[in-house]
Design a protein around this motif. Structure first.
Motif, mmCIF file in Angstrom:
data_model
loop_
_atom_site.group_PDB
_atom_site.id
_atom_site.type_symbol
_atom_site.label_atom_id
_atom_site.label_comp_id
_atom_site.label_asym_id
_atom_site.label_seq_id
_atom_site.Cartn_x
_atom_site.Cartn_y
_atom_site.Cartn_z
ATOM 1 N N SER A 190 -24.562 -9.225 62.342
ATOM 2 C CA SER A 190 -23.944 -10.161 61.404
ATOM 3 C C SER A 190 -24.395 -11.604 61.617
ATOM 4 C CB SER A 190 -22.414 -10.083 61.519
ATOM 5 O OG SER A 190 -21.989 -10.402 62.833
ATOM 6 N N MET A 191 -25.520 -11.801 62.323
ATOM 7 C CA MET A 191 -26.064 -13.133 62.570
ATOM 8 C C MET A 191 -27.344 -13.332 61.757
ATOM 9 S SD MET A 191 -25.552 -13.124 66.710
ATOM 10 C CE MET A 191 -26.548 -14.600 66.934
ATOM 11 N N PHE A 192 -27.574 -14.558 61.271
ATOM 12 C CA PHE A 192 -28.799 -14.807 60.510
ATOM 13 C C PHE A 192 -29.190 -16.275 60.567
ATOM 14 C CE2 PHE A 192 -25.562 -16.086 57.543
ATOM 15 C CZ PHE A 192 -26.146 -17.022 56.696
ATOM 16 N N LYS A 193 -30.455 -16.529 60.296
ATOM 17 C CA LYS A 193 -30.975 -17.887 60.225
ATOM 18 C C LYS A 193 -32.358 -17.826 59.576
ATOM 19 C CE LYS A 193 -30.287 -22.286 61.516
ATOM 20 N NZ LYS A 193 -29.039 -23.038 61.477
ATOM 21 N N THR A 194 -32.780 -18.910 58.978
ATOM 22 C CA THR A 194 -34.151 -19.061 58.510
ATOM 23 C C THR A 194 -34.787 -20.182 59.313
ATOM 24 O OG1 THR A 194 -33.456 -18.414 56.290
ATOM 25 C CG2 THR A 194 -35.630 -19.431 56.514
ATOM 26 N N VAL A 195 -35.848 -19.870 60.043
ATOM 27 C CA VAL A 195 -36.542 -20.876 60.846
ATOM 28 C C VAL A 195 -37.703 -21.421 60.034
ATOM 29 C CG1 VAL A 195 -37.759 -21.348 63.006
ATOM 30 C CG2 VAL A 195 -35.875 -19.694 62.970
ATOM 31 N N PHE A 196 -37.763 -22.718 59.894
ATOM 32 C CA PHE A 196 -38.793 -23.341 59.067
ATOM 33 C C PHE A 196 -40.101 -23.460 59.863
ATOM 34 C CE2 PHE A 196 -35.997 -25.743 55.763
ATOM 35 C CZ PHE A 196 -35.390 -24.545 55.442
ATOM 36 N N THR A 197 -40.637 -22.298 60.204
ATOM 37 C CA THR A 197 -41.912 -22.250 60.910
ATOM 38 C C THR A 197 -43.014 -22.798 60.014
ATOM 39 O OG1 THR A 197 -41.846 -19.907 60.283
ATOM 40 C CG2 THR A 197 -41.442 -20.436 62.585
ATOM 41 N N ARG A 198 -44.154 -23.105 60.626
ATOM 42 C CA ARG A 198 -45.185 -23.866 59.918
ATOM 43 C C ARG A 198 -46.435 -23.055 59.584
ATOM 44 N NH1 ARG A 198 -43.894 -29.463 60.773
ATOM 45 N NH2 ARG A 198 -42.275 -29.730 62.342
ATOM 46 N N GLU A 199 -46.487 -21.782 60.012
ATOM 47 C CA GLU A 199 -47.672 -20.973 59.761
ATOM 48 C C GLU A 199 -47.307 -19.731 58.963
ATOM 49 O OE1 GLU A 199 -50.413 -20.366 63.062
ATOM 50 O OE2 GLU A 199 -49.189 -21.732 64.260
ATOM 51 N N ALA A 200 -48.086 -19.443 57.947
ATOM 52 C CA ALA A 200 -47.849 -18.259 57.127
ATOM 53 C C ALA A 200 -48.640 -17.084 57.673
ATOM 54 C CB ALA A 200 -48.263 -18.540 55.688
ATOM 55 N N PRO A 201 -48.094 -15.873 57.563
ATOM 56 C CA PRO A 201 -48.840 -14.692 58.006
ATOM 57 C C PRO A 201 -49.984 -14.400 57.056
ATOM 58 C CG PRO A 201 -46.853 -14.017 56.883
ATOM 59 C CD PRO A 201 -46.794 -15.524 56.987
ATOM 60 N N GLY A 202 -50.934 -13.594 57.535
ATOM 61 C CA GLY A 202 -52.048 -13.233 56.680
ATOM 62 C C GLY A 202 -51.641 -12.331 55.537
ATOM 63 N N ALA A 203 -50.606 -11.517 55.763
ATOM 64 C CA ALA A 203 -50.122 -10.607 54.734
ATOM 65 C C ALA A 203 -48.674 -10.267 55.029
ATOM 66 C CB ALA A 203 -50.978 -9.338 54.703
ATOM 67 N N PHE A 204 -47.981 -9.693 54.046
ATOM 68 C CA PHE A 204 -46.585 -9.333 54.231
ATOM 69 C C PHE A 204 -46.389 -7.826 54.400
ATOM 70 C CE2 PHE A 204 -45.346 -13.600 53.351
ATOM 71 C CZ PHE A 204 -44.057 -13.713 53.840
ATOM 72 N N GLU A 205 -47.472 -7.057 54.448
ATOM 73 C CA GLU A 205 -47.322 -5.633 54.692
ATOM 74 C C GLU A 205 -46.740 -5.405 56.082
ATOM 75 O OE1 GLU A 205 -50.075 -7.023 53.633
ATOM 76 O OE2 GLU A 205 -50.288 -6.278 51.582
ATOM 77 N N ASN A 206 -45.804 -4.482 56.173
ATOM 78 C CA ASN A 206 -45.185 -4.119 57.451
ATOM 79 C C ASN A 206 -44.422 -5.268 58.088
ATOM 80 O OD1 ASN A 206 -44.591 -2.182 59.454
ATOM 81 N ND2 ASN A 206 -46.241 -2.935 60.771
ATOM 82 N N HIS A 207 -44.070 -6.257 57.274
ATOM 83 C CA HIS A 207 -43.297 -7.394 57.783
ATOM 84 C C HIS A 207 -41.836 -6.978 57.975
ATOM 85 C CE1 HIS A 207 -41.706 -11.320 58.421
ATOM 86 N NE2 HIS A 207 -41.229 -11.491 57.208
#
Length: 447
Positions: free
Chosen positions: A353-370
């Motif tokens: 029941s815990m959550f957060k969005t971390v404003f990281t600065r690097e995007a992944p190469g793809a979203f498959e299997n994310h």
């Protein structure tokens, strides 16, 4: 929204309260809205504005602002019988028995009044039990406002210094800070100083630094090193306790049993509380059965014990964790989908029941299997190399963007989140699927 009344009250508070608040995390920009009352999953401020609440008292409000009837009845009954006595009560025995019955590491407890007091006492107990002085903590971990753990690594990684003025350097000399999830670093510390280490003190999940999950095998490594060197492993479950892993807490979820566990938050049902639990062989070293001094006038306060006991009993008798964890997963998965579309460099974190969005600065190469329901530190995930693994990773995020832009935007849409990038956020049993959808729409607008 109109905030005139909150501004007026904050102006008065600045004259009589340090910084206008009684906890530094409440000092939001340009000024905090002043809360008048809670209502289920919402709070209403002094100007009558209504917010969907995900702060939830920084964790303890598992049921939101309207506790189940049996909890309210227990509170009223014990409060009407007298505020406190300075002597033992049956309800503190009942509460201790319940916790000991469900948490793997606990045979015996000592109740105190805050999470800070719990970790202070646990460190003292570990030092006395082992006859050693050195404590190992995680960089970015938080264990309350105590001198032994308000430390940070200096320019020389082998040297730890106080992280706040007012703490003598001599306190920090007995504390080693290592990066969370860095197996090589903790092994090196034990190789060099293992016979000096009284305990490793860690949160099972870094819950005050963006919710950083452990990499696979990290806690098992800590457990093995402590066993090999005669040190104690202490889990600080002040935040994760009875939030993550249900009644068995995070240690049950991860399958690693510490020597000592510190508690707070939910075990007091919304009232001030802390506790230290562990095997009787260790905990009995507290006075009066042992020589390690620990005492407190308000420890085991009957109203707090009654609230906490009924809080946990209600969770045991109903499908509370199924509900809140399902909502948490829906929320994290929904935010992840929004980030994929609008802000792919951001990382959604959390569990149960815990959550957060971390404003990281690097995007992944793809979203498959994310990871769909929050970062799980899976090596097969496209984001594994860039997702936060230490406190430093979270600190390197766009923290100003969270505080100055995103938090403000969400507040104006009636969504109350924790005011900085680091503090955890929580779903309660009072939240509904409609609340989750409302929140996701606000995320789309704010991001």
């Amino acid at each position: 929204m109109n905030h005139d009344r909150s501004r007026e009250l904050y102006d008065r508070a600045l004259s009589v309260l340090a910084g206008g608040v009684n906890s530094s995390v409440r000092a939001t920009r340009p000024y905090p809205f002043v809360i008048e009352r809670g209502d289920g999953a919402h709070v209403i401020d002094a100007d009558g504005n209504r917010y969907l609440d995900y702060v939830m008292g920084y964790g303890p409000l598992l049921y939101g602002h309207d506790a189940p009837e049996q909890v309210q009845s227990a509170i009223q009954r014990h409060a009407s019988q007298g505020p406190m006595y300075g002597g033992p009560t049956e309800i503190e025995v009942d509460h201790a028995e319940f916790v000991a019955r469900h948490v793997p590491s606990v045979e015996m407890l000592r109740f105190v009044n805050s999470g800070t007091e719990a970790t202070v006492s646990a460190v003292r107990l570990a030092r006395a039990y082992t006859g050693r002085d050195t404590i190992v903590v995680m960089q970015g971990g938080y264990h309350g406002a105590q001198e032994s753990t308000l430390v940070e690594a200096g320019d020389d990684p082998s040297h730890t210094r106080p992280s706040s003025p007012g703490i003598p350097e001599s306190f920090a000399e007995h504390t080693i800070a290592v990066p969370f999830n860095n197996e090589a670093a903790i092994r090196e510390v034990f190789e060099e100083r293992g016979d000096e280490i009284a305990a490793v003190l860690t949160e099972p999940i870094l819950a005050n630094y963006g919710i950083v999950m452990p990499v696979d095998g990290y806690h098992e490594t800590l457990r093995g090193l402590c066993d090999d060197h005669g040190s104690l492993l202490i889990f600080d479950e002040v935040i994760t306790g009875f939030r993550v892993g249900g009644l068995q807490c995070a240690q049950g979820k991860f399958g690693v049993t510490p020597d000592l566990t510190t508690f707070g938050k939910i075990i007091g049902g919304g009232f001030p509380v802390g506790a230290i639990g562990g095997p009787a062989e260790i905990v009995e070293h507290f006075t009066p059965s042992g020589d390690v001094f620990q005492s407190g006038t308000f420890s085991g306060h009957p109203v707090t014990m009654a609230a906490g006991n009924e809080y946990l009993r209600y969770a045991a008798e109903h499908d509370v964790y199924d509900h809140v964890n399902d909502l948490g997963d829906r929320l994290r998965s929904g935010i992840r989908d929004i980030c994929e579309d609008q802000a792919p460099e951001y990382t959604v974190v959390g569990t149960d029941s815990m959550f957060k969005t971390v404003f990281t600065r690097e995007a992944p190469g793809a979203f498959e299997n994310h990871c769909g329901g929050g970062c799980r530190q899976r090596e097969s995930c496209e984001r594994f190399e860039t997702c936060p693994k230490t406190g430093a990773d979270t600190a390197a995020a766009a923290t100003e963007r969270w505080e100055r832009v995103f938090w403000q935007e969400m507040k104006e849409q009636g969504i109350w989140l924790t005011a900085n990038q680091f503090e955890s956020q929580f779903v309660s049993d009072a939240h509904t699927e409609a609340d989750i959808e409302e929140t996701l729409e606000a995320y789309k607008e704010a991001l």
